[in-house]
Scaffold this active site. Structure first.
Site: not given
Length: 408
Positions: A285-286, A328
């Site tokens: 996950d960003i 994301e």
């Protein structure tokens, strides 16, 4: 016709002994004469004998019989005939002599006629044969001709019967393409009936049937060309549709923004893996992606997602599957890798992303990721393993982000 010719020859043999015995008033002789006349009249009705030929046969046959009979009349000079009777007898004999002379004059024409008849029937006449041999030769030719004519008619009928099925098929094909063929239907009607005995009429009907077949053949050729063009168009349309379906099927398994596999493709990949191998999962996950969208805009955010997809693809094996699950969030499936190997890969990815210069729009943007890693256990499903990796990811978020957590 052959039967009548044979009967005439037999009757001629009957007449000879009666003529030799001078039995002019014999009832059997008269009966035989009537029978010959009947057969000659039948020949007149035969289509293959022209009126001119028939008249020649009748004239020569009558003269031959009369002369042969008259020349064989016994001399009556010693019977004490009266002067008037002797004059009548001399007149009668003179008439018969004149007839004999006429026959002698007509003899070459008769031979020519017999030769021409044999020549018309395809038989070369022998030049040294006498009249009797020529007549018998003509009779043989006629018999052979009649036999061959019968065979030809039988073969023609077989051909017509076989042709009927083909005509029906052609009519069906033309009807399928919307073409009307009245001339072919007329041909079919002609061939459904027996041909007439008259060769001229039969030839005219066959010629008409042939013209109908030619016209129908031209229509069939045009229809075939139309069908071929339509089929080519349909094949082209089907090929184009197949390509579109293939593209749509491929697109249904890809994320439209990043080109990575989507959830559907990820599930298919998991179902293709053997249960006997190690499978590890990395959830990604960003960090603070919402802030990137808010500060630089969603277009810049999309650029970051696409560039991150390239980094992930370039950093994994060809046997691995990289997928975008949404937003994301990303997932990597590592076949034949345990959690330790997967942890090493996740740490390398975390470092590679931190060092990479991401460009969003016209801005250079620093990007970090948080990762969670799990290994599928023997007693759990892939969904459960992914959930454990996702829980490890959120633990990385709690631990300050930009790090890797291995699931227990």
């Amino acid at each position: 016709m052959q039967r009548h010719l044979e009967q005439i020859l037999e009757d001629m043999d009957i007449l000879r002994p009666f003529a030799l015995q001078n039995q002019e008033n014999n009832a059997e002789l008269r009966s035989t004469m009537r029978r010959i006349i009947q057969h000659v009249e039948h020949l007149q009705r035969t289509p293959s004998i022209t009126p001119a030929h028939h008249q020649s046969i009748v004239t020569l046959l009558a003269q031959l019989l009369d002369v042969e009979h008259g020349m064989l009349i016994k001399s009556q000079h010693d019977a004490g005939l009266s002067e008037q009777e002797q004059e009548q007898l001399q007149t009668h004999v003179g008439e018969r002599q004149n007839m004999l002379q006429a026959i002698q004059q007509d003899w070459p024409a008769l031979q020519i006629f017999l030769n021409n008849c044999q020549d018309l029937l395809g038989k070369t006449p022998a030049t040294n044969d006498d009249l009797g041999q020529q007549v018998r030769g003509l009779e043989k030719c006629l018999r052979e001709h009649l036999y061959q004519d019968g065979q030809l008619r039988a073969e023609l009928n077989q051909f017509i019967n076989a042709l009927q099925g083909s005509i029906g098929s052609v009519l069906h094909v033309l009807d399928e393409v919307g073409e009307d063929a009245p001339e072919l239907k007329q041909t079919q009607s002609i061939l459904q009936h027996d041909l007439p005995d008259d060769p001229i009429e039969a030839k005219a009907l066959l010629q008409k049937a042939r013209e109908g077949l030619v016209q129908a053949g031209n229509k069939l050729t045009a229809a075939s060309q139309t069908m071929h063009a339509n089929m080519q168009q349909q094949v082209s349309q089907m090929t184009d549709l197949s390509s579109r379906l293939e593209e749509a099927e491929h697109a249904a398994r890809k994320d439209p923004l990043t080109g990575l596999a989507n959830r559907r493709k990820l599930a298919e990949f998991l179902s293709s893996l053997s249960d006997d191998i190690n499978i590890s999962f990395v959830m990604i996950d960003i960090d603070h992606f919402k802030k990137i969208n808010d500060r630089y805009g969603h277009d810049a955010g999309d650029d970051i997602l696409s560039e991150l997809a390239n980094v992930l693809n370039n950093s994994t094996r060809s046997s691995d599957m990289v997928a975008r699950l949404g937003g994301e969030e990303f997932c990597i499936i590592l076949p034949e890798a345990d959690i330790k190997q997967a942890g090493v890969l996740a740490a390398n990815l975390c470092q590679a992303v931190s060092l990479h210069r991401f460009v969003g729009g016209t801005h250079h943007i620093d990007v970090n990721i948080s990762l969670g890693v799990s290994q599928k256990k023997d007693d759990e499903t892939s969904a459960t393993s992914i959930k454990r990796a996702d829980q490890a990811l959120y633990q990385s978020k709690k631990d300050g982000r930009n790090c890797v957590t291995l699931a227990k």
